[in-house]
Scaffold this motif. Structure first.
Motif, PDB file in Angstrom:
ATOM      1  N   ARG A  27      -4.163  -1.872  -7.840  1.00  0.00           N
ATOM      2  CA  ARG A  27      -4.505  -3.686  -6.898  1.00  0.00           C
ATOM      3  C   ARG A  27      -6.012  -2.714  -6.993  1.00  0.00           C
ATOM      4  NH1 ARG A  27      -3.477  -2.358  -0.742  1.00  0.00           N
ATOM      5  NH2 ARG A  27      -1.309  -2.135  -1.992  1.00  0.00           N
ATOM      6  N   ALA A  30      -7.099  -3.471 -10.647  1.00  0.00           N
ATOM      7  CA  ALA A  30      -7.209  -5.146 -11.125  1.00  0.00           C
ATOM      8  C   ALA A  30      -8.548  -5.530 -10.744  1.00  0.00           C
ATOM      9  CB  ALA A  30      -5.920  -5.551 -10.264  1.00  0.00           C
ATOM     10  N   GLU A  31      -8.895  -5.150  -9.775  1.00  0.00           N
ATOM     11  CA  GLU A  31     -10.282  -5.086  -8.898  1.00  0.00           C
ATOM     12  C   GLU A  31     -11.530  -5.031  -8.995  1.00  0.00           C
ATOM     13  OE1 GLU A  31     -12.837  -4.976  -4.172  1.00  0.00           O
ATOM     14  OE2 GLU A  31     -10.011  -4.682  -4.824  1.00  0.00           O
ATOM     15  N   LYS A  33     -11.676  -4.872 -12.033  1.00  0.00           N
ATOM     16  CA  LYS A  33     -11.205  -5.502 -13.868  1.00  0.00           C
ATOM     17  C   LYS A  33     -11.927  -6.400 -13.916  1.00  0.00           C
ATOM     18  CE  LYS A  33      -8.477  -7.063 -17.408  1.00  0.00           C
ATOM     19  NZ  LYS A  33      -6.441  -6.797 -18.016  1.00  0.00           N
ATOM     20  N   GLU A  34     -11.591  -7.029 -12.169  1.00  0.00           N
ATOM     21  CA  GLU A  34     -12.656  -8.478 -11.953  1.00  0.00           C
ATOM     22  C   GLU A  34     -13.531  -8.945 -11.358  1.00  0.00           C
ATOM     23  OE1 GLU A  34     -11.711 -12.084  -8.148  1.00  0.00           O
ATOM     24  OE2 GLU A  34      -9.676 -10.632  -8.353  1.00  0.00           O
ATOM     25  N   ARG A  35     -14.108  -7.431 -10.814  1.00  0.00           N
ATOM     26  CA  ARG A  35     -15.161  -7.860 -11.149  1.00  0.00           C
ATOM     27  C   ARG A  35     -16.177  -7.475 -11.966  1.00  0.00           C
ATOM     28  NH1 ARG A  35     -16.875  -4.065  -5.184  1.00  0.00           N
ATOM     29  NH2 ARG A  35     -15.230  -5.686  -3.792  1.00  0.00           N
ATOM     30  N   ARG A  36     -15.422  -6.795 -12.782  1.00  0.00           N
ATOM     31  CA  ARG A  36     -16.288  -6.779 -14.094  1.00  0.00           C
ATOM     32  C   ARG A  36     -17.157  -7.475 -15.262  1.00  0.00           C
ATOM     33  NH1 ARG A  36     -13.201  -2.361 -17.031  1.00  0.00           N
ATOM     34  NH2 ARG A  36     -14.027  -1.445 -15.193  1.00  0.00           N
ATOM     35  N   ARG A  37     -15.369  -8.581 -15.336  1.00  0.00           N
ATOM     36  CA  ARG A  37     -15.784  -9.913 -15.403  1.00  0.00           C
ATOM     37  C   ARG A  37     -16.684 -10.824 -14.775  1.00  0.00           C
ATOM     38  NH1 ARG A  37     -10.055 -11.720 -15.260  1.00  0.00           N
ATOM     39  NH2 ARG A  37      -9.217  -9.849 -16.619  1.00  0.00           N
ATOM     40  N   ALA A  38     -16.985 -11.075 -13.867  1.00  0.00           N
ATOM     41  CA  ALA A  38     -17.945 -11.757 -13.313  1.00  0.00           C
ATOM     42  C   ALA A  38     -18.833 -11.300 -12.904  1.00  0.00           C
ATOM     43  CB  ALA A  38     -17.329 -11.573 -11.673  1.00  0.00           C
ATOM     44  N   HIS A  41     -20.539 -11.893 -16.647  1.00  0.00           N
ATOM     45  CA  HIS A  41     -21.717 -13.776 -17.119  1.00  0.00           C
ATOM     46  C   HIS A  41     -22.563 -13.976 -15.815  1.00  0.00           C
ATOM     47  CE1 HIS A  41     -17.563 -15.353 -18.702  1.00  0.00           C
ATOM     48  NE2 HIS A  41     -17.280 -14.282 -17.675  1.00  0.00           N
TER      49      HIS A  41
END
Length: 51
Positions: A27, A30-31, A33-38, A41
């Protein structure tokens, strides 16, 4: 047979603890990875992000 039950309970408890710990790690990964992706941008300067 009754003498083996405490060892089985301890082993099962250990497996549950390991499963929960692994789930927490998945978990968290995954969090992150999601923050890095955001953050990838975002094109604003860091000082403007806080406002």
């Amino acid at each position: 047979m009754g003498a083996h039950l405490p060892g089985v309970a301890i082993r099962v408890h250990g497996q549950v603890v390991l499963r929960d710990l692994r789930a927490l790690g998945v978990r968290t990964a995954a969090e992150l990875k999601e923050r890095r992706r955001a953050l990838k941008h975002i094109t604003l300067s860091p000082s403007r992000l806080a406002t």
